[in-house]
Design an enzyme around this catalytic site. Structure first.
Site, PDB file in Angstrom:
ATOM      1  CG  ASN A  39       2.067 -40.621  27.525  1.00  0.00           C
ATOM      2  OD1 ASN A  39       1.471 -41.680  27.716  1.00  0.00           O
ATOM      3  ND2 ASN A  39       2.999 -40.460  26.590  1.00  0.00           N
ATOM      4  NE  ARG A 149       9.847 -35.324  16.617  1.00  0.00           N
ATOM      5  CZ  ARG A 149       9.586 -35.968  17.765  1.00  0.00           C
ATOM      6  NH1 ARG A 149       9.466 -35.301  18.877  1.00  0.00           N
ATOM      7  NH2 ARG A 149       9.422 -37.273  17.786  1.00  0.00           N
ATOM      8  CE1 TYR A 161       8.636 -41.899  23.751  1.00  0.00           C
ATOM      9  CE2 TYR A 161       9.476 -39.715  23.203  1.00  0.00           C
ATOM     10  CZ  TYR A 161       8.436 -40.543  23.593  1.00  0.00           C
ATOM     11  OH  TYR A 161       7.201 -40.011  23.838  1.00  0.00           O
ATOM     12  CG  ASP A 210      12.177 -33.757  20.842  1.00  0.00           C
ATOM     13  OD1 ASP A 210      12.973 -33.393  21.731  1.00  0.00           O
ATOM     14  OD2 ASP A 210      10.978 -34.020  21.034  1.00  0.00           O
ATOM     15  CG  HIS A 212      12.666 -36.694  24.261  1.00  0.00           C
ATOM     16  ND1 HIS A 212      12.120 -36.820  25.500  1.00  0.00           N
ATOM     17  CD2 HIS A 212      11.644 -36.687  23.378  1.00  0.00           C
ATOM     18  CE1 HIS A 212      10.805 -36.894  25.371  1.00  0.00           C
ATOM     19  NE2 HIS A 212      10.493 -36.813  24.103  1.00  0.00           N
ATOM     20  CD  GLU A 236      10.678 -30.666  20.704  1.00  0.00           C
ATOM     21  OE1 GLU A 236      10.492 -30.656  19.462  1.00  0.00           O
ATOM     22  OE2 GLU A 236       9.930 -31.271  21.493  1.00  0.00           O
ATOM     23  CD  GLU A 262       8.066 -32.558  24.845  1.00  0.00           C
ATOM     24  OE1 GLU A 262       8.041 -32.165  23.663  1.00  0.00           O
ATOM     25  OE2 GLU A 262       8.263 -33.740  25.155  1.00  0.00           O
ATOM     26  NE  ARG A 283       7.619 -27.763  20.678  1.00  0.00           N
ATOM     27  CZ  ARG A 283       7.187 -28.962  21.027  1.00  0.00           C
ATOM     28  NH1 ARG A 283       7.785 -29.650  21.962  1.00  0.00           N
ATOM     29  NH2 ARG A 283       6.135 -29.488  20.449  1.00  0.00           N
ATOM     30  CG  HIS A 312       3.738 -31.047  23.750  1.00  0.00           C
ATOM     31  ND1 HIS A 312       3.403 -31.788  24.860  1.00  0.00           N
ATOM     32  CD2 HIS A 312       4.527 -31.840  23.001  1.00  0.00           C
ATOM     33  CE1 HIS A 312       3.962 -32.982  24.790  1.00  0.00           C
ATOM     34  NE2 HIS A 312       4.651 -33.040  23.666  1.00  0.00           N
ATOM     35  CG  ASP A 316       1.468 -37.834  24.702  1.00  0.00           C
ATOM     36  OD1 ASP A 316       1.538 -36.910  25.513  1.00  0.00           O
ATOM     37  OD2 ASP A 316       2.354 -38.061  23.862  1.00  0.00           O
ATOM     38  CD  GLU A 339       4.651 -32.211  18.861  1.00  0.00           C
ATOM     39  OE1 GLU A 339       4.520 -31.577  19.917  1.00  0.00           O
ATOM     40  OE2 GLU A 339       5.287 -33.283  18.779  1.00  0.00           O
ATOM     41  CD1 TRP A 402      13.576 -40.416  30.031  1.00  0.00           C
ATOM     42  CD2 TRP A 402      12.765 -40.235  27.965  1.00  0.00           C
ATOM     43  NE1 TRP A 402      12.285 -40.785  30.077  1.00  0.00           N
ATOM     44  CE2 TRP A 402      11.733 -40.690  28.829  1.00  0.00           C
ATOM     45  CE3 TRP A 402      12.481 -40.051  26.608  1.00  0.00           C
ATOM     46  CZ2 TRP A 402      10.449 -40.947  28.379  1.00  0.00           C
ATOM     47  CZ3 TRP A 402      11.208 -40.313  26.169  1.00  0.00           C
ATOM     48  CH2 TRP A 402      10.194 -40.757  27.052  1.00  0.00           C
TER      49      TRP A 402
HETATM   50  O1  KDG Z   1       4.223 -37.881  26.591  1.00  0.00           O
HETATM   51  C1  KDG Z   1       5.464 -37.468  26.104  1.00  0.00           C
HETATM   52  C2  KDG Z   1       5.336 -37.052  24.663  1.00  0.00           C
HETATM   53  O2  KDG Z   1       4.299 -36.132  24.502  1.00  0.00           O
HETATM   54  C3  KDG Z   1       6.595 -36.435  24.148  1.00  0.00           C
HETATM   55  O3  KDG Z   1       7.648 -37.318  24.352  1.00  0.00           O
HETATM   56  C4  KDG Z   1       6.493 -36.123  22.680  1.00  0.00           C
HETATM   57  O4  KDG Z   1       8.646 -35.084  22.655  1.00  0.00           O
HETATM   58  C5  KDG Z   1       7.510 -35.138  22.237  1.00  0.00           C
HETATM   59  C6  KDG Z   1       7.083 -34.133  21.282  1.00  0.00           C
HETATM   60  O5  KDG Z   1       7.883 -33.258  20.973  1.00  0.00           O
HETATM   61  O6  KDG Z   1       5.929 -34.204  20.863  1.00  0.00           O
HETATM   62 MG    MG Z   2       9.474 -33.051  22.277  1.00  0.00          MG
END
Ligand code: KDG
Ligand code: MG
Length: 402
Positions: A39, A149, A161, A210, A212, A236, A262, A283, A312, A316, A339, A402
């Site tokens: 992504n 989630r 986000y 999450d 992040h 997460e 991820e 993940r 994950h 994306d 997920e 982030w």
């Molecule tokens: O490209 C970044 C996303 O895949 C991510 O931010 C999504 O945090 C995410 C998740 O848990 O799916």
């Molecule tokens: Mg995530």
């Protein structure tokens, strides 16, 4: 009988969002599909494949998946990293697709067969205010999900986000949106939101959240403690992924289950968390970690420490990665959950996956290979569009994790 790779090409398209797809064709005309989407950096991985990997594949035996993986990983010398591993991962997925098609079996049969009836799956729900969040969660529960989630807005912020904001900023014309973040406001607000969500959904729904990668270890420890009454399924990505030791401190202070991974690309990136038992769920995305072949090693390593895997699966990575993940999930004893964020409508006019969803569980396709068709003609109607993930800053403009 060897099956020789005759062509390998890369297709970049943007049906609702950007995807990088690899097409490998053998001398017998068998087509294998792989996903290489990173992504916001799609063209880098497309070039890595087009300029440096695809030419090397021509003439190789498509049946020797592990040998080709080792050859690309070890032979490249510049190992690891998201671009390299996504590129190798895409080739690995395409070769497993080909092997399944040549043998006439779905890939999960080649991985030892199903160890369970279906793959427990979680959906995303978000709302700026709590009532909107509760509505979004109800919608997912009505659709059959057993795990959700939950993400919400933060008072005083204009954007968070993955949560639709009532005050969206100006369009950024292909440049990264900037999110101004305030950790104190988040830490004050989110425990109350998740407590309300828990009272709303009752005890049996699995709830996830999450963070992040935004917190320091001690902030994360406090959040984990504050959230203990909510009994999350997991919290997460509390701290940035690079420092594996950071989660030790979090772990010592809270019984809230922790998940991370991820942004990891190899087993080396997660070994410390796993062997230290600092986390409950790892993940990695099957493709970003280099494909099905190395993901099996991560899964097995995690099983030694009672760490579960929870791949994950955002929108994306393409449905090809989602399909590959499901084949591996159903054959993996220590699966925790998968997920499943779903896809834009346009994406599903280009990628046609054959997996199915029923009552909270996903089921991989029983078609030979991975079970995803890719419509090359439809893809041509969606050319690449430059697009970035947001960047996060403090109010004074300092860029932050982030
Ligand atoms: O490209 C970044 C996303 O895949 C991510 O931010 C999504 O945090 C995410 C998740 O848990 O799916
Ligand atoms: Mg995530």
């Amino acid at each position: 009988m060897p099956s020789i790779i005759e062509s390998a090409e890369v297709i970049v398209c943007s049906p609702g969002r950007n995807y990088v797809t690899v097409k490998i064709v053998t001398s017998d005309g068998v087509v294998g599909w792989g996903d290489a989407t990173v992504n916001g950096r799609e063209l880098a991985v497309a070039s890595y494949l087009r300029d440096h990997v695809c030419p090397l594949l021509i003439g190789r035996d498509a049946q020797r998946i592990e040998q080709t993986w080792q050859w690309l990983y070890k032979g490249g010398y510049w190992r690891r990293g998201p671009i390299t591993m996504a590129a190798i991962g895409a080739v690995d997925l395409a070769l497993w697709d080909i092997k399944g098609k040549e043998l006439g079996v779905p890939v999960y049969q080649l991985l030892g067969g199903a160890v369970r009836e279906g793959v427990l799956t979680y959906a995303h729900a978000s709302g700026w205010e709590v009532p909107q969040l509760l509505d979004a969660i109800d919608e997912k529960l009505e659709a059959g999900y057993l795990a959700v989630r939950a993400q919400s807005g933060i008072p005083g912020r204009r954007s968070v986000y993955a949560v639709a904001s009532p005050e969206p900023g100006e369009p950024t014309n292909g440049f990264p949106p900037v999110e101004v973040w305030d950790t104190d406001a988040y830490l004050r607000h989110i425990p109350g939101v998740l407590e309300t969500v828990r009272s709303h959904v009752g005890d049996s729904v699995r709830l996830l959240h999450d963070a992040h990668h935004r917190l320091t270890p001690i902030e994360a420890a406090r959040l984990g403690k504050d959230l203990e009454p909510v009994r999350l399924f997991w919290l997460e990505d509390v701290t940035p992924g690079e420092n594996q030791e950071a989660l030790r401190l979090v772990r010592q202070h809270t019984t809230t289950p922790l998940a991370i991974g991820e942004v990891f690309n190899t087993i080396w990136d997660c070994m410390g968390f796993i062997s230290g038992q600092y986390i409950d769920f790892v993940r990695t995305s099957v493709m970003h970690a280099g494909g099905i072949s190395p993901s099996r090693r991560i899964n097995d390593y995690a099983s030694l420490y009672q760490v579960k895997v929870a791949p994950h699966g955002p929108s994306d990575v393409s449905p090809i990665t989602m399909a590959a993940s499901l084949h591996l999930d159903i054959a993996t004893p220590n699966l925790g959950i998968q997920e499943y964020m779903g896809y834009p409508r346009e994406a599903l006019s280009v990628f046609q996956p054959d997996y199915s969803f029923d009552k909270g569980y996903l089921h991989p396709s029983d078609a030979p290979g991975l079970g995803v068709e890719f419509d090359e003609v439809a893809a041509r109607a969606f050319p690449y569009e430059r697009s970035y993930l947001p960047v996060a800053e403090r109010e004074d403009g300092t860029p932050i994790d982030w």
